[in-house]
Design an enzyme around this catalytic site. Structure first.
Site: not given
Ligand code: AP5
Length: 216
Positions: A15, A90, A129, A162, A173
């Protein structure tokens, strides 16, 4: 072009990577609730201290906190020309609050881009990552390497792992994704907004496919 966009998918689906590409290509405002929490943690704010207790173990930050933060952000002027929501909503209460708010401020959601990815690949991506400490750009130690090891290509900032990118937190997660977030796919399918993409293709090919769809 479709412009008020939700990006959905499990942790590691890509994402954040896709959001950064779309933001640059289409001049959209990227709103990542995860990045917003991490900024607050870095700044040592009250919100950051609260969020850290949940995030490091892989749990969701409570709805009332997250919804309040998003409401303020979405109403800001830079969202008027289109936005990418990454990591929100979410839970069902978050989706319902967003539906109400987007109507109130006349910024309706136009499409939900869902990224499918299998668990084995998610684990591979998350465990390898690395993220830029300054600008948040994501890298991978084998498949999306920076030009210079440990240094961001975009801003020269240092790369780090991270705190929630470990096996234990990832399991939590993924459980939250299956129980709290995945049901929202039906919520948006019922509204005719859902568009599925397979994120197993490389990031450039995925970007090309999503861009073509958004431009229709
Ligand atoms: P990346 O693009 O970083 O993946 P992502 O889907 O953004 O993964 P996240 O781990 O950031 O998502 P998340 O939803 O767990 O975390 P968030 O920060 O939102 O890519 C991942 C890896 O793959 C990278 O190494 C990249 O290089 C590689 N890659 C990407 N695309 C690729 C492709 N097409 N092919 C090959 N490789 C690829 O949330 C973190 C925490 O915050 C949550 O756990 C929660 O505690 C809190 N939080 C955030 N939002 C909320 C909410 N709305 N409600 C409650 N708590 C929340």
């Amino acid at each position: 072009m479709l412009k008020n966009i939700i990006l959905m998918g499990p942790p590691g689906a890509g994402k954040g990577t896709l959001a950064k590409q779309l933001k640059t290509a289409f001049n959209l405002t990227h709103i990542s609730t995860g990045d917003m929490f991490r900024e607050n943690i870095k700044g040592g704010t009250e919100l950051g201290l609260l969020a850290k207790k949940y995030i490091d173990d892989g749990h969701l930050v409570p709805d009332e906190v997250t919804i309040g933060m998003l409401k303020d952000r979405l109403a800001q002027e830079d969202c008027a020309n289109g936005f990418l929501l990454d990591g929100f909503p979410r839970t069902l209460p978050q989706a319902e609050a967003l539906e109400k708010l987007s109507k109130e401020i006349n910024r309706p959601i136009e499409v939900v881009v869902n990224l499918d990815c299998d668990n084995q690949e998610l684990i591979r991506r998350i465990s390898g990552r690395r993220v830029c400490k300054n600008c948040g750009a994501p890298y991978h130690i084998t498949t999306m390497k920076p030009k210079v090891e440990g240094v961001c290509d975009l801003c020269g900032g240092p790369l780090y792992q991270r705190a929630d990118d470990n096996e234990e937190a990832l399991k939590v997660r993924l459980d939250h994704y299956v129980h709290d977030t995945k049901p929202l796919l039906d919520f948006y399918a019922e509204r005719g907004l859902l568009e599925n993409f397979n994120s197993l293709m490389g990031s450039q090919e995925l970007f090309n496919q999503v861009s073509t769809f958004l431009n229709k």
